[in-house]
Design an enzyme around this catalytic site. Structure first.
Site, mmCIF file in Angstrom:
data_model
loop_
_atom_site.group_PDB
_atom_site.id
_atom_site.type_symbol
_atom_site.label_atom_id
_atom_site.label_comp_id
_atom_site.label_asym_id
_atom_site.label_seq_id
_atom_site.Cartn_x
_atom_site.Cartn_y
_atom_site.Cartn_z
ATOM 1 N N ASN A 210 0.851 -1.201 0.000
ATOM 2 C CA ASN A 210 0.000 0.000 0.000
ATOM 3 C C ASN A 210 0.884 1.248 0.000
ATOM 4 O O ASN A 210 2.114 1.144 -0.033
ATOM 5 C CB ASN A 210 -0.941 -0.017 1.211
ATOM 6 C CG ASN A 210 -0.154 -0.077 2.509
ATOM 7 O OD1 ASN A 210 0.568 0.855 2.861
ATOM 8 N ND2 ASN A 210 -0.261 -1.198 3.213
ATOM 9 N N ASP A 279 -3.973 -6.692 5.530
ATOM 10 C CA ASP A 279 -4.883 -7.591 6.252
ATOM 11 C C ASP A 279 -4.779 -9.025 5.732
ATOM 12 O O ASP A 279 -5.061 -9.967 6.457
ATOM 13 C CB ASP A 279 -6.334 -7.098 6.105
ATOM 14 C CG ASP A 279 -6.559 -5.843 6.932
ATOM 15 O OD1 ASP A 279 -6.010 -5.768 8.044
ATOM 16 O OD2 ASP A 279 -7.266 -4.934 6.462
ATOM 17 N N LYS A 289 8.939 -16.766 -10.697
ATOM 18 C CA LYS A 289 8.078 -15.686 -11.194
ATOM 19 C C LYS A 289 6.847 -16.280 -11.889
ATOM 20 O O LYS A 289 6.987 -17.175 -12.729
ATOM 21 C CB LYS A 289 8.886 -14.834 -12.183
ATOM 22 C CG LYS A 289 8.148 -13.615 -12.653
ATOM 23 C CD LYS A 289 9.000 -12.801 -13.614
ATOM 24 C CE LYS A 289 8.127 -11.754 -14.262
ATOM 25 N NZ LYS A 289 8.590 -11.364 -15.571
ATOM 26 N N PRO A 305 -2.094 -12.143 10.737
ATOM 27 C CA PRO A 305 -2.392 -11.912 12.160
ATOM 28 C C PRO A 305 -2.635 -10.427 12.393
ATOM 29 O O PRO A 305 -2.057 -9.585 11.695
ATOM 30 C CB PRO A 305 -1.114 -12.383 12.866
ATOM 31 C CG PRO A 305 -0.048 -12.343 11.807
ATOM 32 C CD PRO A 305 -0.729 -12.582 10.492
ATOM 33 N N LYS A 337 -13.049 -0.209 16.097
ATOM 34 C CA LYS A 337 -11.729 -0.871 16.099
ATOM 35 C C LYS A 337 -11.085 -0.795 17.481
ATOM 36 O O LYS A 337 -10.430 -1.740 17.922
ATOM 37 C CB LYS A 337 -10.804 -0.222 15.057
ATOM 38 C CG LYS A 337 -11.108 -0.677 13.649
ATOM 39 C CD LYS A 337 -10.185 -0.047 12.605
ATOM 40 C CE LYS A 337 -10.603 -0.498 11.206
ATOM 41 N NZ LYS A 337 -9.920 0.196 10.136
ATOM 42 N N LYS A 341 -10.302 -4.426 19.098
ATOM 43 C CA LYS A 341 -8.875 -4.766 19.276
ATOM 44 C C LYS A 341 -8.428 -4.535 20.718
ATOM 45 O O LYS A 341 -7.261 -4.711 21.035
ATOM 46 C CB LYS A 341 -8.024 -3.942 18.299
ATOM 47 C CG LYS A 341 -8.295 -4.274 16.828
ATOM 48 C CD LYS A 341 -7.468 -3.417 15.866
ATOM 49 C CE LYS A 341 -7.953 -3.568 14.432
ATOM 50 N NZ LYS A 341 -6.909 -4.029 13.518
HETATM 51 O O1 PMT Z 1 2.915 6.238 6.521
HETATM 52 P P1 PMT Z 1 2.254 7.526 6.091
HETATM 53 O O2 PMT Z 1 2.326 7.733 4.601
HETATM 54 O O3 PMT Z 1 2.747 8.697 6.872
HETATM 55 O O4 PMT Z 1 0.691 7.400 6.396
HETATM 56 C C1 PMT Z 1 0.254 7.302 7.733
HETATM 57 C C2 PMT Z 1 -0.946 6.331 7.840
HETATM 58 C C3 PMT Z 1 -2.126 6.874 7.048
HETATM 59 C C4 PMT Z 1 -0.556 4.938 7.304
HETATM 60 C C5 PMT Z 1 -1.259 6.227 9.392
HETATM 61 O O5 PMT Z 1 -1.591 7.505 9.879
HETATM 62 C C6 PMT Z 1 -2.396 5.285 9.643
HETATM 63 O O6 PMT Z 1 -3.573 5.621 9.587
HETATM 64 N N1 PMT Z 1 -2.033 4.014 9.971
HETATM 65 C C7 PMT Z 1 -2.962 2.885 10.144
HETATM 66 C C8 PMT Z 1 -3.160 2.202 8.828
HETATM 67 C C9 PMT Z 1 -4.072 0.994 8.928
HETATM 68 O O7 PMT Z 1 -3.685 -0.066 8.512
HETATM 69 O O8 PMT Z 1 -5.212 1.194 9.519
HETATM 70 P P2 PMT Z 1 -6.377 0.068 9.737
HETATM 71 O O9 PMT Z 1 -7.585 0.869 10.082
HETATM 72 O O10 PMT Z 1 -6.468 -0.826 8.561
HETATM 73 O O11 PMT Z 1 -5.868 -0.769 10.960
HETATM 74 C C10 PMT Z 1 -6.253 -0.488 12.310
HETATM 75 C C11 PMT Z 1 -5.092 -0.710 13.248
HETATM 76 O O12 PMT Z 1 -4.734 -2.079 13.267
HETATM 77 C C12 PMT Z 1 -3.833 0.054 12.890
HETATM 78 O O13 PMT Z 1 -3.214 0.482 14.073
HETATM 79 C C13 PMT Z 1 -2.961 -1.003 12.197
HETATM 80 O O14 PMT Z 1 -1.568 -0.732 12.375
HETATM 81 C C14 PMT Z 1 -3.368 -2.244 12.940
HETATM 82 N N2 PMT Z 1 -3.268 -3.503 12.189
HETATM 83 C C15 PMT Z 1 -4.014 -3.704 11.079
HETATM 84 C C16 PMT Z 1 -3.952 -4.934 10.436
HETATM 85 C C17 PMT Z 1 -3.129 -5.951 10.948
HETATM 86 N N3 PMT Z 1 -3.030 -7.135 10.356
HETATM 87 N N4 PMT Z 1 -2.395 -5.727 12.047
HETATM 88 C C18 PMT Z 1 -2.461 -4.527 12.679
HETATM 89 O O15 PMT Z 1 -1.777 -4.321 13.691
#
Ligand code: PMT
Length: 397
Positions: A210, A279, A289, A305, A337, A341
């Site tokens: 991403n 995710d 490849k 996870p 969330k 979580k």
């Molecule tokens: O890196 P930059 O370009 O500066 O951008 C910053 C950002 C937009 C990435 C950052 O500010 C941000 O929002 N990060 C969270 C991104 C994210 O994956 O959000 P989510 O809503 O999908 O996940 C929720 C939370 O679970 C997050 O804390 C994420 O780190 C965590 N997560 C998600 C999936 C996973 N498998 N494990 C996790 O720990």
């Protein structure tokens, strides 16, 4: 802190005899690692030329509010957002009065209003002017709004008077600037921060990922170390230098990120999950490849996870902070969330606007915790990071 590495300092120079000292100030700030840009008022240019400060800072000096060229490049809003600190030295009695009344009739006063960065003033004026009730009231107004002062010093003045009003020496001003970044709020704490994207390999040359740049996570790491914490950043592939005094662990995939976090978390007081973790990952990684075949290809993905939820479930657990990257119903989803979580705090981030969120220099977020929330208006990610670290520090048990 004795350095200003990775710090953007906007130096405002107003029209007093001490303006000649701003040349030395620029050099001293740079020697400690700061990037310096300069705004000069009309009055300041009577005492020292923009060319001198341009040559020393290595950047164009900004002098006018309505300058079409500047507006395309570093206009007052861009300068305001760029700054981690607005330092005004010398700050004359007139400038102080204009700041106190919120005037915005030149570039320096307008930028002062427009910035979310802290404001540090080094007053310089005749001793009688400094002691006048009007100046005293203006200073009270500004300090009650959170503006910081360094000086003035007491002694013999350029006009021959003796008393308080001389601008502090550049050395002392630079130390005051350093001290502003050194809050000590997390002194002795251990902080682990995840940053950037993960890459989930499909084959030896392709992956799912991403647009996370790591800027927000690295800004948090800088703010955390500045607050006195022993700080580790677990980072996906990003193109950013490691902030000084921050330990960095590089990973590619979500499972590698989880392994590193689990290793670090037994010694950690605060865990901040800023990474954009995939995710899902491909069910298998092809050893060679993948060859082009028919018109369609089907990928089978399996759940990764959830790193932050796994950390929140450890015992004893650190104060655990997640981010929620959302494009709609932001606060509702973020609250969901935080609950699912089991987090202590979540930072809701609107990522539908390309000027904030993924890969931008600015951000605008809402911090949510049980029983409270605080919205941080749009500002540079480093300013946002400093405020978030201060909020987290205030919520620690
Ligand atoms: O890196 P930059 O370009 O500066 O951008 C910053 C950002 C937009 C990435 C950052 O500010 C941000 O929002 N990060 C969270 C991104 C994210 O994956 O959000 P989510 O809503 O999908 O996940 C929720 C939370 O679970 C997050 O804390 C994420 O780190 C965590 N997560 C998600 C999936 C996973 N498998 N494990 C996790 O720990």
């Amino acid at each position: 802190m004795t350095h200003l590495i990775n710090r953007n300092i906007l130096l405002g120079v107003s029209g007093g005899i001490a303006a000649y000292k701003s040349a030395e100030l620029v050099r001293k700030l740079q020697l400690l690692g700061a990037e310096v840009r300069v705004i000069m008022t009309q009055g300041a240019q009577q005492f020292i030329t923009p060319l001198t400060l341009q040559a020393l800072s290595g950047n164009p000096v900004h002098t006018t509010l309505l300058d079409t060229e500047a507006e395309q490049g570093m206009g007052h809003i861009e300068l305001a957002r760029w700054a981690d600190l607005l330092l005004i030295a010398p700050a004359t009695a007139d400038l102080i009065a204009r700041l106190a009344t919120g005037r915005a009739d030149d570039l320096l006063s307008t930028t002062s209003l427009a910035t979310a960065a802290p404001l540090l003033l080094a007053p310089a004026m005749n001793q009688q002017m400094w002691q006048d009730q009007a100046t005293a009231q203006n200073i009270d107004t500004l300090t009650s709004r959170g503006v910081r002062l360094i000086g003035p010093a007491t002694g013999e003045q350029a006009c021959g008077d003796i008393g308080p009003g001389r601008m502090e020496q550049p050395e002392a001003i630079v130390q005051a600037a350093c001290a502003l970044f050194d809050s000590g709020l997390l002194q002795g704490k251990r902080v682990v921060i995840t940053a950037g994207p993960t890459r989930e390999a499909l084959d030896p040359v392709r992956y799912i990922s991403n647009n996370s740049s790591g800027k927000m996570g690295f800004a948090l790491a800088q703010a955390s170390v500045d607050a006195g914490a022993i700080t580790t950043v677990v980072s996906g592939p990003v193109n950013l230098p490691t902030p000084r005094h921050v330990e960095r662990r590089n990973i590619q995939s979500a499972t590698q990120m989880l392994d590193q976090c689990l290793e670090l978390v037994p010694n950690c007081d605060i865990f901040i999950s800023c990474a954009a973790v995939a995710d899902y990952r491909p069910a298998s990684i092809e050893p060679h490849k993948i060859k082009k075949g028919g018109e369609q290809i089907t990928l089978q993905l399996v759940r990764n996870p959830d790193i932050v939820a796994t950390i929140a479930a450890t015992r004893p657990r650190p104060f655990t902070v997640g981010f929620a990257a959302e494009t709609n119903d932001i606060l509702t989803y973020a609250k969901g969330k935080m609950a699912s979580k089991n987090l202590d705090m979540i930072i809701a981030n609107d990522v539908s606007n390309q000027e904030i969120g993924f890969n931008s220099d600015d951000n605008e977020v809402t911090a949510l915790w049980s029983g409270g929330e605080q919205t941080l208006p749009r500002a540079g990610k480093r300013v946002i990071a400093n405020t978030l670290i201060a909020i987290i520090a205030s919520k620690l048990g």
